[in-house]
Every structure is written in C-alpha cells, then in structure tokens.
Scaffold this motif. Structure first.
Motif, PDB file in Angstrom:
ATOM      1  N   UNK A   4       0.807  -1.217   0.000  1.00 40.75           N
ATOM      2  CA  UNK A   4       0.000   0.000   0.000  1.00 40.75           C
ATOM      3  C   UNK A   4       0.843   1.270   0.000  1.00 40.75           C
ATOM      4  N   UNK A   5       2.162   1.142   0.040  1.00 32.75           N
ATOM      5  CA  UNK A   5       3.020   2.314   0.107  1.00 32.75           C
ATOM      6  C   UNK A   5       3.550   2.689  -1.276  1.00 32.75           C
ATOM      7  N   UNK A   6       3.472   3.983  -1.575  1.00 36.08           N
ATOM      8  CA  UNK A   6       4.067   4.488  -2.812  1.00 36.08           C
ATOM      9  C   UNK A   6       5.512   4.915  -2.579  1.00 36.08           C
ATOM     10  N   UNK A   7       5.806   5.395  -1.368  1.00 35.58           N
ATOM     11  CA  UNK A   7       7.150   5.866  -1.017  1.00 35.58           C
ATOM     12  C   UNK A   7       7.494   5.361   0.376  1.00 35.58           C
ATOM     13  N   UNK A  35      -0.280   4.982  -1.202  1.00 36.13           N
ATOM     14  CA  UNK A  35      -0.776   5.211  -2.557  1.00 36.13           C
ATOM     15  C   UNK A  35      -2.019   6.091  -2.509  1.00 36.13           C
ATOM     16  N   UNK A  36      -2.073   7.083  -3.385  1.00 36.68           N
ATOM     17  CA  UNK A  36      -3.210   7.991  -3.433  1.00 36.68           C
ATOM     18  C   UNK A  36      -3.183   9.102  -2.409  1.00 36.68           C
ATOM     19  N   UNK A  71       8.001   0.512  -4.759  1.00 37.62           N
ATOM     20  CA  UNK A  71       8.640  -0.762  -4.481  1.00 37.62           C
ATOM     21  C   UNK A  71      10.011  -0.930  -5.089  1.00 37.62           C
ATOM     22  N   UNK A  72      10.555   0.121  -5.712  1.00 32.68           N
ATOM     23  CA  UNK A  72      11.850   0.059  -6.382  1.00 32.68           C
ATOM     24  C   UNK A  72      12.876   0.880  -5.618  1.00 32.68           C
ATOM     25  N   UNK A 161       3.054   7.017 -11.463  1.00 33.32           N
ATOM     26  CA  UNK A 161       2.402   6.561 -10.243  1.00 33.32           C
ATOM     27  C   UNK A 161       2.517   7.601  -9.134  1.00 33.32           C
ATOM     28  N   UNK A 162       3.636   8.315  -9.101  1.00 35.93           N
ATOM     29  CA  UNK A 162       3.878   9.303  -8.055  1.00 35.93           C
ATOM     30  C   UNK A 162       4.320  10.607  -8.703  1.00 35.93           C
TER      31      UNK A 162
END
Length: 317
Positions: A4-7, A35-36, A71-72, A161-162
């Motif tokens: 659920x995490x974007x960062x 996210x979001x 996730x990268x 995405x971000x």
C-alpha cells in the motif's frame, strides 16, 4: 515495503564535503507515503526538503539509508524509478525552443508513445489544465502560473504513479496559487499520489492529508495537521517586540499562564495554553520597565504554532 506504500524511506542521509568537513543536508530521515495520498514536506528554506526530493527521484544519490518508490530502490533501480514518477522542479525546465504542446508531445515520445498518442495525450492534459488556448504559445509568452501548470502537465504525460512537486507555487501570485491548488486537488481526487515540498503553512494545511515537519535534515513530527496540533500540544504564541532596554524576563516567567518563554534582543515570545490576558500583561510589564512596544501579535493554535513549539523559532524566508 508493503503493497500500500508508494514511497518509503528509512535512515536516509545526504552529506556534502565542505571546508569544515562533511555537511549533512539530510540526517537519518524516514517517512512513508501511501498510494493515493497527498503528502507534504513542510519546513523552512534549507531544511533539507529539496535534497530529500532529489534522493527520492534519483537525482541525488543518498550517502546512507534506503528509499523505495513504487517498491523500487532509488539507488539500485534508478532507471525503473524514473519511469514511474513525474517530477516538477522549482525552476523552469521547459524547452524554450518548443511550443507548449510540443513540450508535452516530446515528453510523450520520449516515454514511448507514438506520434498520434503523444499528441492526443498532450491535448487532453492541456484541456485539463485550462491551457488548450495556449497550445501553440512559446514558453516565454506564458505567465508564472501558466508555466507551472505546463510543467505539471508535462510531468503527467506518461501517467506516473507518483508526482513530486518541489515548492510548485513559489513566486506565484495569490490567484495563480489558488488555481494551482484546485488543479492539484483534482489530480488527487482521481487517485494520483503526490508528494509536495513547501515552506508555506497555508499550502500544507490546505492540500495535504499528512505532512512531515522537517528542519536541519530531520523529521520533527509527521501526521495529519489535526493530529500534529493535538500531539505537539501547540499553545497560543504571544509575541511582543520592544525598544529601549531589557525586559524583566523573571516577571514574564512568573506569569501563571506562561508555559514557556523565549527571548531574543528586542523580542519576547510567550507560549501559553491559556492566552487570556497574556498580551495585555506583557504590554503592562514593558510600560513598567519604560520600554516602547513597537509590535505585538497573538497567534492562535495553528500549524505555525506547531512549528514554533517544535523548533522554538519562526520560519526562515
């Protein structure tokens, strides 16, 4: 990193060599953005906000720690991260030799869109940002607010995405700033994850779901504005600026309503949970000491008082 995490950043550090040794711009910073979410990094100039964004967007290599976007790993998978993010810097990075539409179309082609798709994507974004009538204008013909909108539109061409925004309203007039806020809220309503850096408290309060207050490269607090107020226990800040001698600080500290007192040359600041009568008492103390009050203010509990409570000083412009 959870799904659920974007960062996500943990122990992030960045040091630069200097004449007196290593200078730390970011010191063990950690944060997580869902996210979001519309997430803000709030702090004065020089707090480490831009350096943090630089590391998260692969433009600055961390000295230590780890950060992931989508996730990268930002250091090990920099190319893959760049494909998943959009970045809007403080300075104008548009190509002045191209029209507004061409700036967007070329970005689309760079990310693999065909000519027709790139043109259609540019048209859709210019319509969304209220810039369709400026499609054939040159960059130097745009106002400051239009420039920022074009930069954000270009950053969204490849559907990142971000979206990272580094002080996007710096230098804008109030009308342009409000217009841009509306645009950004609309993007988030459609599911866009946004990380914003700012030193404007009103901007942070207006836009952000959560924010991290940072200074000197460290996160001082991180939560929603409401939770920050409650957690930090921000008091009303009463300030008196004076001339003519020295304030009787012992008398100020003896005031029952003064939770904390700070003083610099010509200024006394009282942090009070119960502010009733504090300002008048300070003025009376000044008059008794033969001082001239040249300015006085009383700030109700707000994001500004949270920052003052955390750091003990005002924002640096």
């Amino acid at each position: 990193m959870t799904g659920n995490l974007a960062i996500h950043a943990d122990g992030l550090r960045k040091s630069y060599p200097g004449p007196g040794g290593e200078a730390e711009a970011v010191r063990g910073l950690g944060l997580s953005v869902a996210k979001g979410e519309f997430f803000g990094l709030l702090g004065p100039n020089g707090a480490g906000k831009s350096t943090t964004i630089g590391m998260l967007t692969t433009m600055v290599r961390p000295t230590a720690g780890r950060a992931e976007v989508c996730g990268l790993d930002v250091a090990a998978d920099a190319v893959a991260v760049k494909r998943r993010i959009g970045v809007v810097a403080q300075d104008n990075t548009l190509d002045i030799e191209l029209t507004v539409a061409e700036n967007l179309e070329f970005r689309g082609r760079y990310f693999g869109l065909g000519r027709r798709d790139a043109r259609a994507r540019a048209r859709d974004l210019l319509t969304l940002f209220g810039l369709f009538d400026r499609a054939r204008a040159r960059v130097f013909e745009l106002s400051g607010g239009q420039l920022k909108r074009v930069m954000i539109a270009r950053a969204l061409v490849h559907r990142p995405d971000v979206l990272f925004l580094d002080e996007p309203t710096a230098g804008l007039d109030p009308r342009s700033r409000l217009h841009l806020w509306d645009v950004l809220r609309g993007l988030q309503a459609k599911g866009q994850t946004i990380l914003l850096t700012t030193h404007h408290m009103e901007e942070a309060e207006t836009l952000c779901d959560r924010l991290a207050v940072i200074d000197q490269g460290r996160v001082l607090a991180c939560d929603s504005v409401r939770a920050l107020r409650e957690t930090v226990g921000a008091e009303t800040v009463v300030t008196v600026v004076y001339e003519g001698g020295a304030f009787d600080l012992a008398a100020v500290r003896a005031m029952a309503r003064a939770d904390r007192v700070e003083a610099t040359d010509g200024q006394v600041r009282v942090f009070a949970g119960d502010p009733d009568g504090v300002l008048s008492d300070l003025v009376a103390l000044a008059a008794k000491a033969g001082l001239t009050v040249v300015d006085a203010s009383q700030l109700a509990p707000s994001l500004e008082t949270v920052f003052l409570t955390l750091t003990g000083r005002e924002f640096r412009e």
